[in-house]
Motif scaffolding. Structure first.
Motif, PDB file in Angstrom:
ATOM      1  N   LYS A  19       7.766   7.702   3.652  1.00  0.00           N
ATOM      2  CA  LYS A  19       7.031   8.924   3.980  1.00  0.00           C
ATOM      3  C   LYS A  19       5.599   8.864   3.447  1.00  0.00           C
ATOM      4  N   LEU A  20       5.440   8.370   2.226  1.00  0.00           N
ATOM      5  CA  LEU A  20       4.106   8.213   1.651  1.00  0.00           C
ATOM      6  C   LEU A  20       3.279   7.247   2.478  1.00  0.00           C
ATOM      7  N   VAL A  21       3.850   6.108   2.836  1.00  0.00           N
ATOM      8  CA  VAL A  21       3.134   5.088   3.604  1.00  0.00           C
ATOM      9  C   VAL A  21       2.685   5.654   4.957  1.00  0.00           C
ATOM     10  N   LYS A  22       3.560   6.362   5.648  1.00  0.00           N
ATOM     11  CA  LYS A  22       3.191   6.956   6.938  1.00  0.00           C
ATOM     12  C   LYS A  22       2.008   7.912   6.785  1.00  0.00           C
ATOM     13  N   ASN A  23       2.019   8.711   5.737  1.00  0.00           N
ATOM     14  CA  ASN A  23       0.913   9.652   5.518  1.00  0.00           C
ATOM     15  C   ASN A  23      -0.381   8.934   5.147  1.00  0.00           C
ATOM     16  N   LEU A  24      -0.297   7.887   4.349  1.00  0.00           N
ATOM     17  CA  LEU A  24      -1.492   7.120   4.006  1.00  0.00           C
ATOM     18  C   LEU A  24      -2.102   6.466   5.240  1.00  0.00           C
ATOM     19  N   VAL A  25      -1.263   5.944   6.119  1.00  0.00           N
ATOM     20  CA  VAL A  25      -1.746   5.313   7.352  1.00  0.00           C
ATOM     21  C   VAL A  25      -2.436   6.353   8.233  1.00  0.00           C
ATOM     22  N   ARG A  26      -1.864   7.542   8.317  1.00  0.00           N
ATOM     23  CA  ARG A  26      -2.464   8.611   9.127  1.00  0.00           C
ATOM     24  C   ARG A  26      -3.853   8.999   8.641  1.00  0.00           C
ATOM     25  N   GLU A  28      -6.136   7.097   7.551  1.00  0.00           N
ATOM     26  CA  GLU A  28      -7.073   6.067   8.011  1.00  0.00           C
ATOM     27  C   GLU A  28      -8.184   5.788   7.010  1.00  0.00           C
ATOM     28  N   ASP A  29      -7.983   6.144   5.759  1.00  0.00           N
ATOM     29  CA  ASP A  29      -8.980   5.893   4.726  1.00  0.00           C
ATOM     30  C   ASP A  29      -8.610   4.714   3.840  1.00  0.00           C
ATOM     31  N   PHE A  30      -7.428   4.164   4.019  1.00  0.00           N
ATOM     32  CA  PHE A  30      -6.920   3.156   3.099  1.00  0.00           C
ATOM     33  C   PHE A  30      -6.374   1.939   3.837  1.00  0.00           C
ATOM     34  N   ILE A  31      -6.508   0.795   3.197  1.00  0.00           N
ATOM     35  CA  ILE A  31      -5.708  -0.369   3.562  1.00  0.00           C
ATOM     36  C   ILE A  31      -4.407  -0.173   2.796  1.00  0.00           C
ATOM     37  N   VAL A  32      -3.277  -0.267   3.481  1.00  0.00           N
ATOM     38  CA  VAL A  32      -1.987   0.008   2.849  1.00  0.00           C
ATOM     39  C   VAL A  32      -1.145  -1.267   2.824  1.00  0.00           C
ATOM     40  N   SER A  33      -0.661  -1.593   1.634  1.00  0.00           N
ATOM     41  CA  SER A  33       0.258  -2.718   1.464  1.00  0.00           C
ATOM     42  C   SER A  33       1.527  -2.220   0.801  1.00  0.00           C
ATOM     43  N   VAL A  34       2.635  -2.838   1.164  1.00  0.00           N
ATOM     44  CA  VAL A  34       3.946  -2.450   0.652  1.00  0.00           C
ATOM     45  C   VAL A  34       4.639  -3.692   0.092  1.00  0.00           C
ATOM     46  N   ILE A  35       5.208  -3.543  -1.094  1.00  0.00           N
ATOM     47  CA  ILE A  35       6.099  -4.565  -1.628  1.00  0.00           C
ATOM     48  C   ILE A  35       7.510  -4.003  -1.543  1.00  0.00           C
ATOM     49  N   GLU A  44      11.303  -1.488  12.008  1.00  0.00           N
ATOM     50  CA  GLU A  44      11.139  -0.534  10.911  1.00  0.00           C
ATOM     51  C   GLU A  44       9.726  -0.533  10.324  1.00  0.00           C
ATOM     52  N   LYS A  45       8.978  -1.596  10.563  1.00  0.00           N
ATOM     53  CA  LYS A  45       7.651  -1.709   9.969  1.00  0.00           C
ATOM     54  C   LYS A  45       6.675  -0.739  10.633  1.00  0.00           C
ATOM     55  N   ILE A  46       5.814  -0.171   9.821  1.00  0.00           N
ATOM     56  CA  ILE A  46       4.802   0.762  10.294  1.00  0.00           C
ATOM     57  C   ILE A  46       3.558  -0.039  10.661  1.00  0.00           C
ATOM     58  N   GLN A  47       3.050   0.195  11.855  1.00  0.00           N
ATOM     59  CA  GLN A  47       1.892  -0.547  12.338  1.00  0.00           C
ATOM     60  C   GLN A  47       0.688  -0.337  11.418  1.00  0.00           C
ATOM     61  N   GLY A  48       0.000  -1.425  11.105  1.00  0.00           N
ATOM     62  CA  GLY A  48      -1.186  -1.354  10.273  1.00  0.00           C
ATOM     63  C   GLY A  48      -0.923  -1.512   8.792  1.00  0.00           C
ATOM     64  N   VAL A  49       0.318  -1.759   8.425  1.00  0.00           N
ATOM     65  CA  VAL A  49       0.691  -1.901   7.010  1.00  0.00           C
ATOM     66  C   VAL A  49       0.992  -3.370   6.724  1.00  0.00           C
TER      67      VAL A  49
END
Length: 95
Positions: A19-26, A28-35, A44-49
């Motif tokens: 949920k946090l990742v989806k909101n960060l992507v929306r 559009e101010d951040f490059i988002v990386s997930v471990i 399942e992967k969110i585009q742009g992450v």
């Protein structure tokens, strides 16, 4: 996307992390990386992450490398001593 704002979400495929990742992507101010520890399908992967499958309780060097390039960190994993120790060591080494 703004340069210099790179968010790392450790545990970003879990219930709260996703949920946090989806909101960060929306935003559009951040490059988002997930471990994440467990495999994630392409569906399942969110585009742009950026996704990295790694067990951070076992790998200080990987965590140190990626932490050195981020400006914000969210630690949303189930805490255990190895994860916390490796996270603190990595932060200390990268700054």
């Amino acid at each position: 996307m703004k340069e210099g704002k790179h968010v790392l979400v450790i545990g970003g495929t879990g219930f709260l992390g996703e949920k946090l990742v989806k909101n960060l992507v929306r935003l559009e101010d951040f490059i988002v990386s997930v471990i994440h520890r467990n495999p994630v399908s392409d569906i399942e992967k969110i585009q742009g992450v950026n996704y990295f499958q790694e067990d951070i309780s076992l790998s200080v060097s990987f965590l140190t490398q990626i932490i050195s390039s981020v400006t914000h960190i969210f630690l949303l994993t189930q805490p255990n001593k190895a994860i916390i120790d490796n996270f603190l060591i990595s932060v200390a080494r990268s700054h």
